[in-house]
Design a protein around this motif. Sequence first.
Motif, mmCIF file in Angstrom:
data_model
loop_
_atom_site.group_PDB
_atom_site.id
_atom_site.type_symbol
_atom_site.label_atom_id
_atom_site.label_comp_id
_atom_site.label_asym_id
_atom_site.label_seq_id
_atom_site.Cartn_x
_atom_site.Cartn_y
_atom_site.Cartn_z
ATOM 1 N N THR A 234 117.672 41.349 83.515
ATOM 2 C CA THR A 234 118.214 40.323 82.491
ATOM 3 C C THR A 234 117.800 41.695 80.898
ATOM 4 O O THR A 234 117.052 42.785 81.485
ATOM 5 C CB THR A 234 117.669 39.155 81.804
ATOM 6 N N PRO A 235 119.110 41.970 80.744
ATOM 7 C CA PRO A 235 118.530 42.931 79.618
ATOM 8 C C PRO A 235 118.170 43.120 78.582
ATOM 9 O O PRO A 235 116.945 41.436 78.463
ATOM 10 C CB PRO A 235 120.034 42.999 78.687
ATOM 11 N N HIS A 236 116.760 44.383 78.494
ATOM 12 C CA HIS A 236 115.691 44.376 76.967
ATOM 13 C C HIS A 236 116.159 44.093 75.754
ATOM 14 O O HIS A 236 115.561 43.886 75.157
ATOM 15 C CB HIS A 236 114.992 45.290 77.637
ATOM 16 N N GLY A 237 117.406 44.266 75.369
ATOM 17 C CA GLY A 237 117.963 43.992 73.985
ATOM 18 C C GLY A 237 117.278 44.651 73.217
ATOM 19 O O GLY A 237 116.934 44.030 72.361
ATOM 20 N N GLY A 238 116.592 46.157 73.451
ATOM 21 C CA GLY A 238 116.249 46.594 72.254
ATOM 22 C C GLY A 238 114.811 46.072 71.628
ATOM 23 O O GLY A 238 114.172 46.229 71.155
ATOM 24 N N GLY A 239 114.033 45.474 72.762
ATOM 25 C CA GLY A 239 112.723 44.506 72.355
ATOM 26 C C GLY A 239 112.691 43.433 72.997
ATOM 27 O O GLY A 239 111.610 42.539 72.860
ATOM 28 N N GLY A 240 113.698 42.931 73.774
ATOM 29 C CA GLY A 240 113.433 41.115 73.551
ATOM 30 C C GLY A 240 115.391 40.818 73.107
ATOM 31 O O GLY A 240 116.114 41.367 73.204
ATOM 32 N N GLU B 203 124.735 50.001 74.870
ATOM 33 C CA GLU B 203 124.181 50.692 74.276
ATOM 34 C C GLU B 203 122.815 49.859 72.947
ATOM 35 O O GLU B 203 121.424 50.392 72.882
ATOM 36 C CB GLU B 203 124.246 51.731 72.883
ATOM 37 N N PHE B 204 122.800 48.690 72.559
ATOM 38 C CA PHE B 204 121.976 47.603 72.123
ATOM 39 C C PHE B 204 121.586 46.800 73.408
ATOM 40 O O PHE B 204 120.199 46.771 73.560
ATOM 41 C CB PHE B 204 122.873 46.911 71.127
ATOM 42 N N LEU B 205 121.912 46.617 74.171
ATOM 43 C CA LEU B 205 121.906 45.582 75.384
ATOM 44 C C LEU B 205 121.021 45.760 75.985
ATOM 45 O O LEU B 205 119.908 45.277 76.631
ATOM 46 C CB LEU B 205 122.886 45.009 75.937
ATOM 47 N N SER B 206 121.491 46.809 76.466
ATOM 48 C CA SER B 206 120.479 47.903 77.244
ATOM 49 C C SER B 206 119.580 48.883 76.919
ATOM 50 O O SER B 206 119.059 49.762 78.013
ATOM 51 C CB SER B 206 121.290 48.238 78.719
ATOM 52 N N ALA B 207 118.761 48.588 75.972
ATOM 53 C CA ALA B 207 117.951 49.858 75.612
ATOM 54 C C ALA B 207 116.289 48.492 75.505
ATOM 55 O O ALA B 207 116.240 47.819 75.578
ATOM 56 C CB ALA B 207 118.474 50.268 74.033
#
Lengths: 477, 442, 127
Positions: free
Chosen positions: A272-278, B92-96
């Motif tokens: 599941t994506p990290h979303g820049g922190g969660g 670029e937002f989702l998978s950072a």
Amino acid sequence: MNLRPEPLAFELSSPGRVGVALPKCDVPASPVPAGLLRPELRLPEMDELTVVRHFTRLSQKNFSIDTEFYPLGSCTMKYNPKANEVAASQPGWKGAHPLVADERNQGSIELIWRLQESLKAIGGFSAVSLQPAAGAHGELSGVFMIRAYHLARGNPGRVKMLIPDSAHGTNPASCTMAGLTTVTIPSDADGGVDLDALRAACDETVAGIMITNPSTLGLFERNIEKIAKMVHDAGGLVYGDGANMNALTGVLRPADVGIDVMHFNLHKTFSTPHGGGGPGVGMVGAAPVLAEYLPGPIATRKDGTYAMAMPSKSIGRMKAFYGNFGVLVRAYTYIRMLGEEGMRRLAESAVLNANYLKARLEKAYPIKYPRRCMHEFVAMGNFAEGVHTLDIAKRMIDYGYHPPTIYFPLIVPEALMVEPTETESKETLDAFVDVMLKIAEEARTDPELLRGAPHATPVGRLDEVAAARCPVLCYRG
Amino acid sequence: MPFIPNTDADREAMLAAIGVKSVEELFSDIPAAHRFPKLGLPAGLSELEALREIEALAAKNLSASNSAWFLGAGAYNHFIPAAVPALASRGEFLSAYTPYQPEVSQGTLQAIFEYQSMAAELFGVDTVNASHYDGATALAEAVLMALNHGGSSRPRVMLPAAMHPEYKEVLRTYLAAFSVELDEYADEPAAAAKRVDARTACLVASYPDFEGRVHDLSGVADPVHAAGAVLVVNADPIMLGLLRSPGSMGADIVTAEGQALGNAMNYGGPFLGMMGATQKLVRKMPGRIVGQAADHDGRRGFVLTLSAREQHIRREKAVSNICSNQGLVMLQSTIYLEALGKSGLRAVAELCWNKAHYAAKAIAAVPGYAVAGGTFFKEFVVKTPVPASEIVDRLERRGVVPGLALSRYYPARTHELLVCVTEMNTKAQIELLAQSLKEASV
Amino acid sequence: MSIDKNSRYRSSHEWARKDGARVVSGISDHAQDALGDIVFVELPEVGKVLKQGEAFGVVESVKAASDVYMPMSGKILAVNEALSGDPALVNREPYSGGWFIAYEPTNPSEWDGLLTPEAYEAEAGKE
């Protein structure tokens, strides 16, 4: 990357601009008592296109998995399949409310139940709770459970948690939040838990041990069964930090080697994506001894009907409602697509990729514990005069690679922790090796080039000291 | 496999480079008796098959997407502009990851800085952190922060009796290990504030409370501060688009559930825990914080700052164990606040206020029903002539979701319904609700 | 590494210096150098009574934070307010402008148990 400076939203604002049209009020207005009204609201004013360009440009200032190889150790930056996103965006999920009766939320509860069952199978647990929202939240739940267990058995004096020196900082921080004291256990020459030190620490005040396996060095703890037995014999319980579960899916069920309670990071292992922190999910799984202490409610099934229910001795709620449900949908989708065979293939490929990178890089980048690694390995970046790990990391950015985790674990000087994950191809790994070898060469021939890196980013190295001494934490117009 | 690219030929070449004969050999450290277990998972599905299965599951839920929806109580049905998911779902937002490398994370970092700036304005405080798991955990951490600030001589926490019951449960879970006195007050916060003493760490006020009442907080801060305690306010961020900010009334710490700012209800998560504080408490605040910085050429950039509070540096002495937060949800709320902007957020709040007051009048006019008194924003309690849970059950089957039967949390309060009205509810839906309640009473 | 010859030390790198009836303390040059650029110093409230070895504050750099401990038991008489505006004083002048606290020692005999400048220099030099 977009190198042009992007103004702050407040700087793009122009009085009177509107980004969203709202319906006209179709009912008579009711006056708001004057004393309650706020005098002003200083938010930006932009049209929709300005907002769209602003965030599109900002996005272009990020490295991400979708755009670059991201070998960030301990974080498992694997590809996040697009099907996960489609699955999570169903109107039936987005419009579902947690306080509607269970009989009209059967879809959500059945999905939670199915995911619980899948994770039970992968971990060997007798029950799991999907409520915790992050790894540290799952850890905190597990530590609360261990404490509640000892209290229920009339042992309030069991307040000492044993933590290897290679552990994540969240482990000791979670113990403090649960009112436990921590005792650091040193590592042995092989990077494993020092068994003599562990034996000496095992007394009647031990609540348990928190162990990360594979450890943060990327090494499998070969004495795990001995460690579990030693702690169990002393009356303690074994907490497993599942941050590194990507090495073990379909390879080892942690409960089989004596883990009593454990968290998995669904945002690491289950894509599941990290979303820049969660947001993440810190699922907690438990062996029979702790199953009834899990946080809840959790999903149950009876005669084909699903319901949310509290385990009998539950530590209680860790958050409102039932967890980060949208993340659960993504993790379930991934597990469903991989299936039994895919789970093992996942761990095999993650470990193969890491060992391949290690084999090709270890001549240039020294490794403190040169054993067979699991899904990641920890190299050192201090092999050239006047060049530090930080400089190597920043130089990688110039070549279009996200740096590995640096300066962690703390027990390896100048650590560079590399985790490729299973979703990278041999071609990507080979190209990365070429660059790493080139940087190692540059470190010797042109150290200044590394110390000035990165060179082609929206900003260079930022003055973090000045930022912390005189913090500017909000826009001051 | 689509997500595991290396073929058998690749694997052979890589094994040769490592110097082992098989993949199994790489796992020789794993205890042999437990190696490669059969898990009992079903075989993998194609994307098409998996999505079909999941779509069918999702369709089994009652959803706000096709109902007249008046249920809130901690998860709210608000409009989400198209730009919000369109922008937040960019890869670029989702998978950072968490922006630990600022040079390649300026997008995420600047977005957090803009969020902190706007949320601080809404709350009326100096600083806001980059998010907690949800409103309940944000409040629990705020209380821990106040206890930490007050020291061991201040073990008492004053809580409103009408606080969300699940928030109270979370608070009890978080505080279980410490000898803290949770003291509930049922009177007005300004009256309760007079009972704050030298043993009290903080007084918590809900703005509005669980039953929708908006209490006047203007007289609360002075007695709290005079006693050396801290004022914590848990607020509705949409309401703050219209009404006075907690900070302007002296709050030291402000928390909120930010889901309503551009995020779907999603069966209760992921939501957005918001927390802000005044300048003097910033170094006691948990969570990640972004600050402005400059590079050697003087270019403006943003970095994670004040990190010495956090677990990766302070370990057992950290102010909290939080690491992963709700970054993407925070991003959605940032886009939401910028898309709506100054006039838009106020307009949403006014629509909620006007429609809720119209609905309250319409329901009060139905024979047998009465609306509880006091100032309210978008939620209010309705006294019902028949058990509220029966009304909910009957109406939901017809696609009208009338609210929360309070008996779910308070078994004795059988004839009370908590109704929520937002900009999503049309006049026709409100009239349908009143008509349906009338029919349900006979 | 500079050593103030008029101070005594703890092996955790705090110094103590007699100033009339008071004792003044801070952290050593060796400690400030190891921590790097100091960004914040948390100091106790005036009037607080602390025992020898008890943590009285925290000193932070960007990547590290350390507790600082009382070299001797005492009651806090004053804290260095200048550090809140200019924490770099600790880096620039660890033994003078970068002092942390002044206190009234409640057990003056503890002085004799502290490390002499020579003993501290030998110990810190080994790190």
